[in-house]
Design a protein around this motif. Structure first.
Motif, PDB file in Angstrom:
ATOM      1  N   VAL A 130       8.239  11.427  -1.282  1.00  0.00           N
ATOM      2  CA  VAL A 130       6.925  11.052  -1.787  1.00  0.00           C
ATOM      3  C   VAL A 130       7.015  10.949  -3.300  1.00  0.00           C
ATOM      4  N   THR A 131       6.539   9.831  -3.832  1.00  0.00           N
ATOM      5  CA  THR A 131       6.566   9.640  -5.286  1.00  0.00           C
ATOM      6  C   THR A 131       5.175   9.852  -5.877  1.00  0.00           C
ATOM      7  N   GLU A 132       5.144  10.048  -7.171  1.00  0.00           N
ATOM      8  CA  GLU A 132       3.878  10.198  -7.892  1.00  0.00           C
ATOM      9  C   GLU A 132       3.014   8.950  -7.695  1.00  0.00           C
ATOM     10  N   ALA A 133       3.623   7.773  -7.719  1.00  0.00           N
ATOM     11  CA  ALA A 133       2.878   6.520  -7.540  1.00  0.00           C
ATOM     12  C   ALA A 133       2.190   6.474  -6.172  1.00  0.00           C
ATOM     13  N   GLU A 134       2.882   6.949  -5.113  1.00  0.00           N
ATOM     14  CA  GLU A 134       2.275   6.983  -3.782  1.00  0.00           C
ATOM     15  C   GLU A 134       1.081   7.923  -3.757  1.00  0.00           C
ATOM     16  N   LEU A 135       1.214   9.062  -4.421  1.00  0.00           N
ATOM     17  CA  LEU A 135       0.105  10.010  -4.484  1.00  0.00           C
ATOM     18  C   LEU A 135      -1.090   9.383  -5.197  1.00  0.00           C
ATOM     19  N   GLU A 136      -0.836   8.686  -6.291  1.00  0.00           N
ATOM     20  CA  GLU A 136      -1.911   8.051  -7.047  1.00  0.00           C
ATOM     21  C   GLU A 136      -2.618   6.978  -6.218  1.00  0.00           C
ATOM     22  N   ARG A 137      -1.867   6.220  -5.422  1.00  0.00           N
ATOM     23  CA  ARG A 137      -2.472   5.184  -4.582  1.00  0.00           C
ATOM     24  C   ARG A 137      -3.350   5.772  -3.487  1.00  0.00           C
ATOM     25  N   ASN A 138      -3.084   7.006  -3.096  1.00  0.00           N
ATOM     26  CA  ASN A 138      -3.816   7.634  -1.994  1.00  0.00           C
ATOM     27  C   ASN A 138      -4.717   8.774  -2.451  1.00  0.00           C
ATOM     28  N   VAL A 139      -4.993   8.860  -3.739  1.00  0.00           N
ATOM     29  CA  VAL A 139      -5.740   9.993  -4.281  1.00  0.00           C
ATOM     30  C   VAL A 139      -7.144  10.104  -3.677  1.00  0.00           C
ATOM     31  N   GLU A 140      -7.783   8.981  -3.363  1.00  0.00           N
ATOM     32  CA  GLU A 140      -9.133   9.038  -2.796  1.00  0.00           C
ATOM     33  C   GLU A 140      -9.131   9.639  -1.392  1.00  0.00           C
ATOM     34  N   ASP A 141      -8.070   9.412  -0.645  1.00  0.00           N
ATOM     35  CA  ASP A 141      -7.978   9.947   0.716  1.00  0.00           C
ATOM     36  C   ASP A 141      -7.540  11.404   0.734  1.00  0.00           C
ATOM     37  N   GLY A 142      -6.784  11.808  -0.288  1.00  0.00           N
ATOM     38  CA  GLY A 142      -6.259  13.169  -0.305  1.00  0.00           C
ATOM     39  C   GLY A 142      -5.131  13.377   0.684  1.00  0.00           C
ATOM     40  N   GLU A 143      -4.590  12.291   1.187  1.00  0.00           N
ATOM     41  CA  GLU A 143      -3.462  12.366   2.119  1.00  0.00           C
ATOM     42  C   GLU A 143      -2.706  11.052   2.092  1.00  0.00           C
ATOM     43  N   LEU A 144      -1.452  11.121   2.498  1.00  0.00           N
ATOM     44  CA  LEU A 144      -0.662   9.913   2.679  1.00  0.00           C
ATOM     45  C   LEU A 144       0.268  10.134   3.846  1.00  0.00           C
ATOM     46  N   ILE A 145       0.674   9.034   4.444  1.00  0.00           N
ATOM     47  CA  ILE A 145       1.600   9.095   5.581  1.00  0.00           C
ATOM     48  C   ILE A 145       2.869   8.387   5.164  1.00  0.00           C
ATOM     49  N   THR A 146       3.980   9.080   5.353  1.00  0.00           N
ATOM     50  CA  THR A 146       5.280   8.516   4.985  1.00  0.00           C
ATOM     51  C   THR A 146       6.239   8.683   6.152  1.00  0.00           C
ATOM     52  N   GLY A 147       7.126   7.729   6.305  1.00  0.00           N
ATOM     53  CA  GLY A 147       8.095   7.772   7.387  1.00  0.00           C
ATOM     54  C   GLY A 147       9.419   8.343   6.921  1.00  0.00           C
ATOM     55  N   CYS A 148      10.154   8.918   7.844  1.00  0.00           N
ATOM     56  CA  CYS A 148      11.496   9.410   7.540  1.00  0.00           C
ATOM     57  C   CYS A 148      12.402   8.209   7.315  1.00  0.00           C
ATOM     58  N   ARG A 149      13.278   8.329   6.358  1.00  0.00           N
ATOM     59  CA  ARG A 149      14.178   7.205   6.076  1.00  0.00           C
ATOM     60  C   ARG A 149      15.324   7.125   7.078  1.00  0.00           C
ATOM     61  N   GLY A 150      15.472   8.164   7.939  1.00  0.00           N
ATOM     62  CA  GLY A 150      16.582   8.173   8.887  1.00  0.00           C
ATOM     63  C   GLY A 150      16.193   8.067  10.348  1.00  0.00           C
ATOM     64  N   CYS A 151      14.883   8.138  10.650  1.00  0.00           N
ATOM     65  CA  CYS A 151      14.470   8.057  12.053  1.00  0.00           C
ATOM     66  C   CYS A 151      13.034   7.548  12.120  1.00  0.00           C
ATOM     67  N   SER A 152      12.409   7.678  13.270  1.00  0.00           N
ATOM     68  CA  SER A 152      11.068   7.129  13.464  1.00  0.00           C
ATOM     69  C   SER A 152       9.960   8.166  13.317  1.00  0.00           C
ATOM     70  N   LEU A 153      10.266   9.347  12.785  1.00  0.00           N
ATOM     71  CA  LEU A 153       9.245  10.376  12.611  1.00  0.00           C
ATOM     72  C   LEU A 153       8.418  10.103  11.368  1.00  0.00           C
ATOM     73  N   TRP A 154       7.189  10.609  11.377  1.00  0.00           N
ATOM     74  CA  TRP A 154       6.248  10.411  10.275  1.00  0.00           C
ATOM     75  C   TRP A 154       5.732  11.750   9.795  1.00  0.00           C
ATOM     76  N   LEU A 155       5.314  11.782   8.548  1.00  0.00           N
ATOM     77  CA  LEU A 155       4.791  12.997   7.940  1.00  0.00           C
ATOM     78  C   LEU A 155       3.492  12.657   7.227  1.00  0.00           C
ATOM     79  N   ARG A 156       2.436  13.386   7.574  1.00  0.00           N
ATOM     80  CA  ARG A 156       1.173  13.243   6.856  1.00  0.00           C
ATOM     81  C   ARG A 156       1.156  14.355   5.809  1.00  0.00           C
ATOM     82  N   VAL A 157       1.040  13.964   4.544  1.00  0.00           N
ATOM     83  CA  VAL A 157       1.058  14.917   3.441  1.00  0.00           C
ATOM     84  C   VAL A 157      -0.349  15.017   2.885  1.00  0.00           C
TER      85      VAL A 157
END
Length: 164
Positions: A130-157
């Motif tokens: 997760v980068t600072e830029a991604e956090l800034e783009r999602n600041v209104e939601d207070g969460e972001l979803i990112t995928g693993c770079r090695g598989c199909s799993l996802w993480l909601r931060v």
């Protein structure tokens, strides 16, 4: 925690009796479909002669409603459906997408690069990034979803912006 998944025999749109090509669902239509599906598939309403037909469970119906009514989960689910539909015909490849929820504080921050990372159960030590830029783009939601770079799993931060 619900997992967003798409299997050949399990389509959350079908569980609720909805047309999957209709991507923008009004909340009142979704809620009506949820209630209709609950009533239709309630265990007390099932007949014994329909035992050959596998009706979705109440838990599956509730999970379908939760995923399709939560914009971030619906987005991930729709993406997994698109991936499944783009698989080669005749392929036995089934896409499974998991979604875990964590707080930003649970990730490791590399202060030199300004990137937060977390290991994934697929074995990649820095699978989620997760980068600072991604956090800034999602600041209104207070969460972001990112995928693993090695598989199909996802993480909601989940994160909050503090006053500094």
């Amino acid at each position: 925690m619900p997992s967003v998944r798409s299997e050949a025999r399990l389509d959350y749109y079908e569980v609720l009796g909805l047309d999957p090509s209709q991507r923008s669902l009004k909340p009142e239509h979704l809620k009506a479909a949820y209630k209709r599906s609950l009533l239709t598939h309630h265990p007390d309403k099932q007949r014994s002669e329909r035992s050959g037909h596998s009706a979705p469970s109440i838990d599956t119906i509730a999970l379908a409603y939760k995923i399709l009514s939560t914009p971030s989960l619906k987005s991930v689910y729709d993406q997994s459906l698109a991936e499944q539909n783009s698989a080669q015909p005749g392929s036995d490849k089934v896409f499974h997408t998991g979604l875990d929820t964590v707080d930003l504080d649970d990730l490791d921050l590399d202060e030199a690069s300004g990137v937060w990372t977390r290991s994934c159960r697929c074995g990649d030590d820095k699978g989620f990034q997760v980068t600072e830029a991604e956090l800034e783009r999602n600041v209104e939601d207070g969460e972001l979803i990112t995928g693993c770079r090695g598989c199909s799993l996802w993480l909601r931060v989940l994160f909050g912006v503090g006053d500094a």
